[in-house]
Design an enzyme around this catalytic site. Structure first.
Site, PDB file in Angstrom:
ATOM      1  N   LYS A   1       5.935   8.803 -10.927  1.00 27.42           N
ATOM      2  CA  LYS A   1       4.862   8.978  -9.819  1.00 27.42           C
ATOM      3  C   LYS A   1       4.546   7.792  -9.532  1.00 27.42           C
ATOM      4  CE  LYS A   1       1.870  11.830  -7.828  1.00 27.42           C
ATOM      5  NZ  LYS A   1       2.669  11.679  -6.846  1.00 27.42           N
TER       6      LYS A   1
ATOM      7  N   GLN B   1       2.042   0.999 -12.728  1.00 25.54           N
ATOM      8  CA  GLN B   1       1.831   2.216 -12.575  1.00 25.54           C
ATOM      9  C   GLN B   1       2.022   3.271 -13.844  1.00 25.54           C
ATOM     10  OE1 GLN B   1       1.006   3.223  -9.270  1.00 25.54           O
ATOM     11  NE2 GLN B   1       0.143   4.971 -10.073  1.00 25.54           N
TER      12      GLN B   1
ATOM     13  N   LYS C   1      -1.217   2.846 -15.680  1.00 24.80           N
ATOM     14  CA  LYS C   1      -2.158   3.589 -15.036  1.00 24.80           C
ATOM     15  C   LYS C   1      -2.160   5.099 -15.386  1.00 24.80           C
ATOM     16  CE  LYS C   1      -3.573   2.210 -10.884  1.00 24.80           C
ATOM     17  NZ  LYS C   1      -3.784   2.324  -9.405  1.00 24.80           N
TER      18      LYS C   1
ATOM     19  N   LYS D   1       7.332   3.482  -8.186  1.00 29.27           N
ATOM     20  CA  LYS D   1       7.041   3.061  -7.024  1.00 29.27           C
ATOM     21  C   LYS D   1       7.945   2.665  -5.994  1.00 29.27           C
ATOM     22  CE  LYS D   1       3.095   1.627  -4.990  1.00 29.27           C
ATOM     23  NZ  LYS D   1       1.688   1.925  -5.268  1.00 29.27           N
TER      24      LYS D   1
ATOM     25  N   GLY E   1       1.493   8.365  -1.222  1.00 29.50           N
ATOM     26  CA  GLY E   1       1.128   7.502  -0.072  1.00 29.50           C
ATOM     27  C   GLY E   1       0.678   6.279  -0.852  1.00 29.50           C
ATOM     28  N   ASP E   2       0.712   5.111   0.202  1.00 30.73           N
ATOM     29  CA  ASP E   2       0.052   3.706  -0.370  1.00 30.73           C
ATOM     30  C   ASP E   2      -0.185   2.938   0.888  1.00 30.73           C
ATOM     31  OD1 ASP E   2      -0.192   2.083  -2.617  1.00 30.73           O
ATOM     32  OD2 ASP E   2       1.064   0.561  -1.798  1.00 30.73           O
TER      33      ASP E   2
ATOM     34  N   THR F   1     -10.488   8.514  -5.145  1.00 32.22           N
ATOM     35  CA  THR F   1     -10.392   7.359  -6.194  1.00 32.22           C
ATOM     36  C   THR F   1     -12.043   6.650  -5.995  1.00 32.22           C
ATOM     37  OG1 THR F   1      -8.401   6.787  -5.122  1.00 32.22           O
ATOM     38  CG2 THR F   1      -9.422   5.021  -5.999  1.00 32.22           C
TER      39      THR F   1
ATOM     40  N   ASN G   1     -10.470   3.864   2.583  1.00 33.26           N
ATOM     41  CA  ASN G   1     -10.685   5.072   1.876  1.00 33.26           C
ATOM     42  C   ASN G   1     -11.557   4.980   0.495  1.00 33.26           C
ATOM     43  OD1 ASN G   1      -9.068   6.833  -0.374  1.00 33.26           O
ATOM     44  ND2 ASN G   1      -9.829   8.163   1.223  1.00 33.26           N
TER      45      ASN G   1
ATOM     46  N   SER H   1      -3.588  13.236  -7.444  1.00 35.21           N
ATOM     47  CA  SER H   1      -2.316  13.567  -7.150  1.00 35.21           C
ATOM     48  C   SER H   1      -1.523  14.448  -8.215  1.00 35.21           C
ATOM     49  CB  SER H   1      -1.506  12.203  -6.844  1.00 35.21           C
ATOM     50  OG  SER H   1      -1.890  11.642  -5.607  1.00 35.21           O
TER      51      SER H   1
HETATM   52  P1  NDP Z   1      -7.916   1.412   3.592  1.00 33.42           P
HETATM   53  O1  NDP Z   1      -6.717   0.720   4.453  1.00 33.42           O
HETATM   54  O2  NDP Z   1      -8.338   2.657   3.768  1.00 33.42           O
HETATM   55  O3  NDP Z   1      -9.174   0.293   3.308  1.00 33.42           O
HETATM   56  C1  NDP Z   1      -9.072  -1.233   3.142  1.00 33.42           C
HETATM   57  C2  NDP Z   1     -10.394  -1.718   3.312  1.00 33.42           C
HETATM   58  O4  NDP Z   1     -10.508  -3.136   2.963  1.00 33.42           O
HETATM   59  C3  NDP Z   1     -10.568  -1.832   4.955  1.00 33.42           C
HETATM   60  O5  NDP Z   1     -11.976  -1.737   5.157  1.00 33.42           O
HETATM   61  C4  NDP Z   1      -9.998  -3.120   5.185  1.00 33.42           C
HETATM   62  O6  NDP Z   1     -10.410  -3.775   6.412  1.00 33.42           O
HETATM   63  C5  NDP Z   1     -10.571  -4.052   4.104  1.00 33.42           C
HETATM   64  N1  NDP Z   1      -9.647  -5.228   3.954  1.00 33.42           N
HETATM   65  C6  NDP Z   1      -8.501  -5.645   3.945  1.00 33.42           C
HETATM   66  N2  NDP Z   1      -8.323  -6.650   3.776  1.00 33.42           N
HETATM   67  C7  NDP Z   1      -9.273  -7.430   3.602  1.00 33.42           C
HETATM   68  C8  NDP Z   1     -10.004  -8.641   3.449  1.00 33.42           C
HETATM   69  N3  NDP Z   1      -9.025  -9.673   3.367  1.00 33.42           N
HETATM   70  N4  NDP Z   1     -11.199  -9.027   3.418  1.00 33.42           N
HETATM   71  C9  NDP Z   1     -11.884  -7.926   3.404  1.00 33.42           C
HETATM   72  N5  NDP Z   1     -11.862  -6.761   3.608  1.00 33.42           N
HETATM   73  C10 NDP Z   1     -10.624  -6.369   3.811  1.00 33.42           C
HETATM   74  O7  NDP Z   1      -7.268   1.369   2.038  1.00 33.42           O
HETATM   75  P2  NDP Z   1      -8.020   1.857   0.786  1.00 33.42           P
HETATM   76  O8  NDP Z   1      -9.438   1.909   0.731  1.00 33.42           O
HETATM   77  O9  NDP Z   1      -7.164   3.263   0.568  1.00 33.42           O
HETATM   78  O10 NDP Z   1      -7.418   1.006  -0.480  1.00 33.42           O
HETATM   79  C11 NDP Z   1      -8.188  -0.222  -0.714  1.00 33.42           C
HETATM   80  C12 NDP Z   1      -7.543  -0.640  -2.121  1.00 33.42           C
HETATM   81  O11 NDP Z   1      -7.573   0.336  -3.259  1.00 33.42           O
HETATM   82  C13 NDP Z   1      -6.029  -1.108  -2.017  1.00 33.42           C
HETATM   83  O12 NDP Z   1      -5.899  -2.414  -2.890  1.00 33.42           O
HETATM   84  C14 NDP Z   1      -5.270   0.039  -2.649  1.00 33.42           C
HETATM   85  O13 NDP Z   1      -4.060  -0.407  -3.080  1.00 33.42           O
HETATM   86  C15 NDP Z   1      -6.278   0.379  -3.752  1.00 33.42           C
HETATM   87  N6  NDP Z   1      -6.124   1.796  -4.179  1.00 33.42           N
HETATM   88  C16 NDP Z   1      -6.389   2.881  -3.152  1.00 33.42           C
HETATM   89  C17 NDP Z   1      -6.091   4.009  -3.732  1.00 33.42           C
HETATM   90  C18 NDP Z   1      -6.434   5.449  -2.856  1.00 33.42           C
HETATM   91  O14 NDP Z   1      -6.552   6.475  -3.303  1.00 33.42           O
HETATM   92  N7  NDP Z   1      -6.522   5.095  -1.615  1.00 33.42           N
HETATM   93  C19 NDP Z   1      -6.093   4.441  -5.119  1.00 33.42           C
HETATM   94  C20 NDP Z   1      -5.685   3.409  -6.098  1.00 33.42           C
HETATM   95  C21 NDP Z   1      -6.038   2.192  -5.561  1.00 33.42           C
HETATM   96  P3  NDP Z   1      -9.664  -3.651   7.988  1.00 33.42           P
HETATM   97  O15 NDP Z   1      -9.910  -2.185   8.387  1.00 33.42           O
HETATM   98  O16 NDP Z   1     -10.257  -4.724   8.872  1.00 33.42           O
HETATM   99  O17 NDP Z   1      -8.064  -3.823   7.529  1.00 33.42           O
END
Ligand code: NDP
Length: 444
Positions: free
Chosen positions: A90, A111, A114, A126, A165-166, A209, A240, A376
């Protein structure tokens, strides 16, 4: 040389061009050292670490697709089925130009641990492609997803490997991939998670998350005689994870002062207005600057620098390596009590060490953001039983899972005399279960 050093040296020679994978191996294997050293001969005789660090299977494949102008493109697709000792593989599918085998192996290896920490029966995997979804039309995305799944469907299935997704793979891409899987395989089954609610998705997945992060933090604080009520919190990101971390922190009575995106960050002394940030980000697809413009007392700052804001709880929820040593120094100086990673690897190694040396409660993403994959897995459970659970039921399960994760990493850190070192605790607790299952299943 000890067993761990032998295995690390072997990979440095053989996988020399996979820098991210080598970095992950180094971090995980070094932190499980006390476990291995307790029974080194047994682990060595069974070649347990050699087997743990070698994926069970890697599929690399051609993904041809045609753009809107009739031009043919060829991308590379990957699926690394790393470890199925405790359940079907997964892990997500990343669509980003930076994707290569080393990146997918690094993510797949992490993963394993985790997923093990969630306590649910899911192994580690992955996948992804170097395809860049940015700027592509809907039709081009569909062409790519269908071509990608035409190959991937040969090795996945609800009891074999269940991708999700990722980065770059959201609900739209999962929908197109699911459609193609069903069409080729002729089976309606939960071979993917992160699906839309009309075709097998799970309620609470969107919130999972961010909510899970706060459930874990709350339990950690409780065990240290504190709670979230009245705490000041800095969140980075406005995606998210960040938005639902803000929501849950506020529900718990905390005051969230910041959010950010890749262009800048906002400090709102009145506390982040949740409805407004949702409106700006989720509805309008705007920037955090647009949020600040509608809040008279909020300050907008271009670029990075959010972590100079004094707070008691810091939740990096944006991206990798966003919290540096200098940021950690500011946070400690300003009296931060706890830092928990909502994003994957947002804290640099130096910053992590600094927090640990200064008595800050620090929880790595592997444990703190596991609520996403855990939910998930709950989607898989609902699919296989052909049912939909209500929001409250999934949310309750999520809460229990996160509380249990905290206790298992806390317990592992204590058992090995590293009380409060939750980085080691997470790696050890994740490893123990997988190692136990691998030993029980013989040399496979
Ligand atoms: P999103 O794409 O929804 O959001 C990412 C956020 O981070 C956006 O607001 C983005 O801004 C901002 N961002 C990206 N790059 C930078 C930067 N260099 N400096 C400041 N802000 C930045 O992603 P998620 O919220 O889903 O995921 C965020 C993190 O959490 C990732 O590392 C992901 O791998 C991890 N994660 C997510 C999970 C999930 O269920 N969604 C589960 C486990 C881990 P902008 O809109 O300008 O790009």
């Amino acid at each position: 040389m000890g067993y761990i050093d032998d295995v690390l040296a072997f990979h440095r020679r053989r996988d020399f061009n996979e820098s991210e994978f080598l970095q992950a191996l180094d971090e995980v294997l070094n932190s499980i050292r006390p476990v291995i050293e307790k029974d080194e001969d047994t682990y060595r005789d069974l070649a347990l670490l050699e087997r743990l660090t070698e994926p069970e299977r890697i599929l690399r494949f051609r993904v041809p697709w045609i753009d809107d102008n009739g031009k043919v493109h060829v991308n590379r697709g990957y699926r690394v089925q790393f470890n199925s000792a405790i359940g079907p593989y997964k892990g997500g599918l990343r669509l980003h130009p930076s994707v290569n085998l080393g990146v997918i192996k690094f993510l797949g290896f992490e993963q394993i641990f985790k997923n093990s920490l969630t306590g649910l029966p899911i192994g580690g995997g992955k996948g992804g492609s170097d395809f860049d979804p940015k700027g592509k039309s809907n039709r081009e995305i569909m062409m790519f997803c269908q071509s990608f799944m035409t190959e991937l469907c040969k090795i996945i299935g609800e009891n074999i490997d269940v991708p999700a997704g990722d980065i770059g793979t959201g609900a739209r891409e999962i929908g197109y991939m699911f459609g193609q899987y069903k069409r080729i395989c002729g089976r309606y089954e939960g071979a993917l998670t992160g699906k839309g609610m009309s075709f097998g998705g799970s309620l609470t997945r969107r919130e999972a998350t961010g909510y899970g992060l706060l459930y874990l933090v709350e339990e950690m604080l409780r065990c240290h005689g504190q709670d979230m009520e009245g705490k000041t919190v800095c969140v980075s990101g406005a995606g998210n994870v960040a938005i639902y971390a803000v929501e849950k922190a506020q529900q718990m009575g905390a005051k969230v002062l910041t959010v950010s995106d890749s262009t800048g960050w906002v400090y709102d002394p009145d506390g982040i207005d949740l409805d407004l940030i949702k409106q700006v980000k989720e509805v309008e697809g705007g920037r955090v600057a647009d949020y600040a413009a509608r809040r008279p007392r909020a300050e907008y700052h271009e670029g990075r620098g959010l972590w100079i804001t004094p707070c008691e709880i810091a939740l990096p929820c944006a991206t990798q390596n966003e919290l540096t040593l200098e940021d950690a120094e500011h946070l400690v100086q300003n009296g931060v009590v706890a830092v928990a990673e909502g994003a994957n690897m947002p804290t640099t190694q130096e910053a992590t060490k600094y927090f640990q040396q200064h008595g800050v409660l620090f929880v790595p993403g592997k444990a703190a953001n596991a609520g996403g994959v855990a939910t998930s897995a709950l989607e898989m459970t609902q699919n296989s039983a052909h049912v939909y659970w209500p929001f409250e039921k999934v949310d309750r399960r999520l809460q229990t899972i996160m509380v249990n994760i905290f206790h298992s990493i806390d317990d592992a850190s204590r058992r090995y005399g590293m009380e409060g070192n939750y980085v080691a605790g997470a790696n050890i607790a994740g490893f123990e279960k997988v190692a136990d299952a691998m030993m029980a299943q013989g040399i496979v």
